[in-house]
Design a protein around this motif. Sequence first.
Motif, PDB file in Angstrom:
ATOM      1  N   PHE A  73       0.844  -1.196   0.000  1.00 50.64           N
ATOM      2  CA  PHE A  73       0.000   0.000   0.000  1.00 50.64           C
ATOM      3  C   PHE A  73       0.881   1.250   0.000  1.00 50.64           C
ATOM      4  CE2 PHE A  73      -2.377  -3.303   2.294  1.00 50.64           C
ATOM      5  CZ  PHE A  73      -3.543  -3.356   1.543  1.00 50.64           C
ATOM      6  N   VAL A  74       0.536   2.204  -0.878  1.00 51.03           N
ATOM      7  CA  VAL A  74       1.291   3.449  -0.998  1.00 51.03           C
ATOM      8  C   VAL A  74       0.321   4.621  -0.903  1.00 51.03           C
ATOM      9  CG1 VAL A  74       2.852   4.813  -2.428  1.00 51.03           C
ATOM     10  CG2 VAL A  74       2.992   2.316  -2.480  1.00 51.03           C
ATOM     11  N   GLY A  75       0.585   5.536   0.024  1.00 53.38           N
ATOM     12  CA  GLY A  75      -0.259   6.715   0.190  1.00 53.38           C
ATOM     13  C   GLY A  75       0.276   7.890  -0.604  1.00 53.38           C
ATOM     14  N   ILE A  76      -0.584   8.481  -1.440  1.00 51.85           N
ATOM     15  CA  ILE A  76      -0.246   9.659  -2.227  1.00 51.85           C
ATOM     16  C   ILE A  76      -1.394  10.661  -2.062  1.00 51.85           C
ATOM     17  CG2 ILE A  76       1.113   8.337  -3.895  1.00 51.85           C
ATOM     18  CD1 ILE A  76      -1.247   8.472  -5.824  1.00 51.85           C
ATOM     19  N   PRO A  77      -1.271  11.883  -2.568  1.00 50.88           N
ATOM     20  CA  PRO A  77      -2.374  12.842  -2.432  1.00 50.88           C
ATOM     21  C   PRO A  77      -3.679  12.319  -3.014  1.00 50.88           C
ATOM     22  CG  PRO A  77      -0.381  13.980  -3.091  1.00 50.88           C
ATOM     23  CD  PRO A  77      -0.076  12.511  -3.169  1.00 50.88           C
ATOM     24  N   ASN A  78      -4.724  12.314  -2.183  1.00 46.12           N
ATOM     25  CA  ASN A  78      -6.101  12.005  -2.590  1.00 46.12           C
ATOM     26  C   ASN A  78      -6.340  10.538  -2.963  1.00 46.12           C
ATOM     27  OD1 ASN A  78      -6.825  14.828  -2.390  1.00 46.12           O
ATOM     28  ND2 ASN A  78      -5.803  15.109  -4.368  1.00 46.12           N
ATOM     29  N   ALA A  79      -5.408   9.641  -2.634  1.00 46.79           N
ATOM     30  CA  ALA A  79      -5.617   8.232  -2.987  1.00 46.79           C
ATOM     31  C   ALA A  79      -4.640   7.341  -2.237  1.00 46.79           C
ATOM     32  CB  ALA A  79      -5.465   8.012  -4.493  1.00 46.79           C
ATOM     33  N   VAL A  80      -5.007   6.053  -2.182  1.00 46.12           N
ATOM     34  CA  VAL A  80      -4.109   5.001  -1.726  1.00 46.12           C
ATOM     35  C   VAL A  80      -3.980   3.996  -2.860  1.00 46.12           C
ATOM     36  CG1 VAL A  80      -3.793   3.077  -0.132  1.00 46.12           C
ATOM     37  CG2 VAL A  80      -4.680   5.252   0.721  1.00 46.12           C
ATOM     38  N   LYS A  81      -2.743   3.729  -3.275  1.00 50.64           N
ATOM     39  CA  LYS A  81      -2.484   2.737  -4.301  1.00 50.64           C
ATOM     40  C   LYS A  81      -2.214   1.389  -3.628  1.00 50.64           C
ATOM     41  CE  LYS A  81      -2.463   5.457  -7.984  1.00 50.64           C
ATOM     42  NZ  LYS A  81      -3.406   5.288  -9.128  1.00 50.64           N
ATOM     43  N   ALA A  82      -2.825   0.328  -4.175  1.00 49.01           N
ATOM     44  CA  ALA A  82      -2.652  -1.015  -3.618  1.00 49.01           C
ATOM     45  C   ALA A  82      -2.236  -1.967  -4.731  1.00 49.01           C
ATOM     46  CB  ALA A  82      -3.947  -1.498  -2.976  1.00 49.01           C
ATOM     47  N   TRP A  83      -1.169  -2.777  -4.445  1.00 47.80           N
ATOM     48  CA  TRP A  83      -0.692  -3.781  -5.391  1.00 47.80           C
ATOM     49  C   TRP A  83      -0.687  -5.145  -4.720  1.00 47.80           C
ATOM     50  CZ3 TRP A  83       1.414   1.108  -5.567  1.00 47.80           C
ATOM     51  CH2 TRP A  83       1.450   1.730  -6.817  1.00 47.80           C
ATOM     52  N   ASN A  84      -1.187  -6.134  -5.424  1.00 48.60           N
ATOM     53  CA  ASN A  84      -1.029  -7.516  -5.000  1.00 48.60           C
ATOM     54  C   ASN A  84       0.289  -7.999  -5.597  1.00 48.60           C
ATOM     55  OD1 ASN A  84      -1.129 -10.479  -5.040  1.00 48.60           O
ATOM     56  ND2 ASN A  84      -3.247 -10.233  -4.370  1.00 48.60           N
ATOM     57  N   THR A  85       1.281  -8.252  -4.748  1.00 47.71           N
ATOM     58  CA  THR A  85       2.620  -8.571  -5.235  1.00 47.71           C
ATOM     59  C   THR A  85       2.700  -9.961  -5.866  1.00 47.71           C
ATOM     60  OG1 THR A  85       3.233  -9.349  -3.014  1.00 47.71           O
ATOM     61  CG2 THR A  85       3.726  -7.059  -3.561  1.00 47.71           C
ATOM     62  N   GLN A  86       1.662 -10.779  -5.684  1.00 46.48           N
ATOM     63  CA  GLN A  86       1.659 -12.118  -6.285  1.00 46.48           C
ATOM     64  C   GLN A  86       1.001 -12.106  -7.652  1.00 46.48           C
ATOM     65  OE1 GLN A  86      -0.793 -15.369  -4.508  1.00 46.48           O
ATOM     66  NE2 GLN A  86       1.167 -16.434  -4.290  1.00 46.48           N
ATOM     67  N   THR A  87      -0.133 -11.386  -7.779  1.00 43.50           N
ATOM     68  CA  THR A  87      -0.873 -11.366  -9.052  1.00 43.50           C
ATOM     69  C   THR A  87      -0.613 -10.109  -9.869  1.00 43.50           C
ATOM     70  OG1 THR A  87      -2.807 -10.299  -8.063  1.00 43.50           O
ATOM     71  CG2 THR A  87      -2.693 -12.709  -7.953  1.00 43.50           C
ATOM     72  N   ASN A  88       0.089  -9.098  -9.256  1.00 45.12           N
ATOM     73  CA  ASN A  88       0.349  -7.811  -9.907  1.00 45.12           C
ATOM     74  C   ASN A  88      -0.915  -7.004 -10.152  1.00 45.12           C
ATOM     75  OD1 ASN A  88       3.187  -8.080 -10.037  1.00 45.12           O
ATOM     76  ND2 ASN A  88       3.015  -9.340 -11.890  1.00 45.12           N
ATOM     77  N   GLN A  89      -2.010  -7.356  -9.481  1.00 43.49           N
ATOM     78  CA  GLN A  89      -3.215  -6.536  -9.569  1.00 43.49           C
ATOM     79  C   GLN A  89      -2.984  -5.192  -8.898  1.00 43.49           C
ATOM     80  OE1 GLN A  89      -6.015  -9.563  -7.849  1.00 43.49           O
ATOM     81  NE2 GLN A  89      -7.349  -8.837  -9.484  1.00 43.49           N
TER      82      GLN A  89
END
Length: 485
Positions: free
Chosen positions: A203-219
Amino acid sequence: MDLDGGAGNNKRVFNRLGTDTSKNQKVCFHWRAGKCTRFPCSFLHSEPSHPSGSAAASSTANGSGAPKRFADDSGFSGSAQRRGPNFKNNHNNSWGRMGANNKVVRKTEKVCNYWVQGNCTFGDKCRFLHSWSLGEGFSMLNHLDGHQKLLSGIVLPAGMDKLFTGSKDETLRAWDANSGQCTGVINLGGEVGCMISEGLWLFVGIPNAVKAWNTQTNQEFSLSGPAGQVYAMIVGNGLLFAGTQGQSPSIIGFLQEGILAWKFNAVTNSFEPAASLKGHTLPVVSLMVGANRLYSGSMDHSIKVWSLETLQCLQTLTEHTNVVMSLLCWDQFLLSCSLDQTIKVWVATENGNLEVTYTHNEEHVCCINISCMPYFDLMPISSKNKRVLRERSSCSAFEFSKLPSWGKGLLNLRGMHDLESKPVLLCACNDNYVRLYDLPSFSERGKIFAKQEIRAIEVGPSGLFFTGDGTGFKVWKWAEPVATT
């Protein structure tokens, strides 16, 4: 950070000549700065000696029984002991007490400026440090660069051979944990405010959003809802919590959407909004989970305690006098650090409320640094030709003269164990130092220096840990214990 070894300083023989007892007992200011050209000088060119043993007290309990552990996302690592209201006066309280064999590292050591530039000619005879650390038991393994601005997050997901870093340069970088090579760069379109990993998720916090990556499926998912920068995240009780800059306070004075929560829905394969926790009046910049509680630290100088079951606020702690920058759970204690230059240790009383049982002061931290306040901008006002601090979330302006009381203090706390299973506290300060303390004595184990402010610290397996500033990040490791015969 103090960088010493100025040009023209060829009078580095004072210590070899012995000390003149007729001199003024005050240490020479110019000698400390590495620039004294007077010979002989009427002031001391050495640090005055101090009586030994004055700080000794009863021995700590660090080495007895099973080692006390730092809490992970599942909560405190020990049973939640209840203490009476007079616990802080209990003679058995070992917080801040140093054993007779503990030595405190001198606080006047400085890094040689010529060594930093790669051209010091004094070598081993130089009286300034030729190292990025001071203390025994740990060493630097590597220094990796690539980011163009301050690192705001370092994450080493469990079970992976990749390390991820996020920066104010609006990029996320992936690194091979074995070779140290950068294997990928993602442009996020906004400054990284924080990063965490939980299981397979990054999980990465940036202005106005949180980005989420599944490190196994790359979703990849983008979690909408935050207003302004996301400064802190934590996972607890199946929920992802994010502390945000938030919108302007409402009519009743609470910050709108200061803490947001999401829950992953496996059926729809998406993150769904679960709750919004209101109560803070200014941005939430630190979060921690422990003992079935969520703790939030804010720019409003307070810490709020929330039930993870009901998401209701149970208590508000107001002992800090400045921004609460970081929170940490260790054993049955909560630790907090602030720009007020203190680390406070909290313990639960018999009625379940938290109270301060020990306060550690870092009064020597007095560097003024704008980046300690990520939620303010410096904006020029041409009509008055005056610099002011303007809050992003409102139109109120604050005079620049108020900055010194805000721009100093402690930035980040992380806990780990050395390879002898002794608990160690890593405390990043805005004088570009990380100080390492034994717990619970707070005796100093050493220091880590940097050219710029250290805002990111991550703990890895097998005694590894990482520190990041504006020049990149360094890899450190605790030394193996020496076998005794």
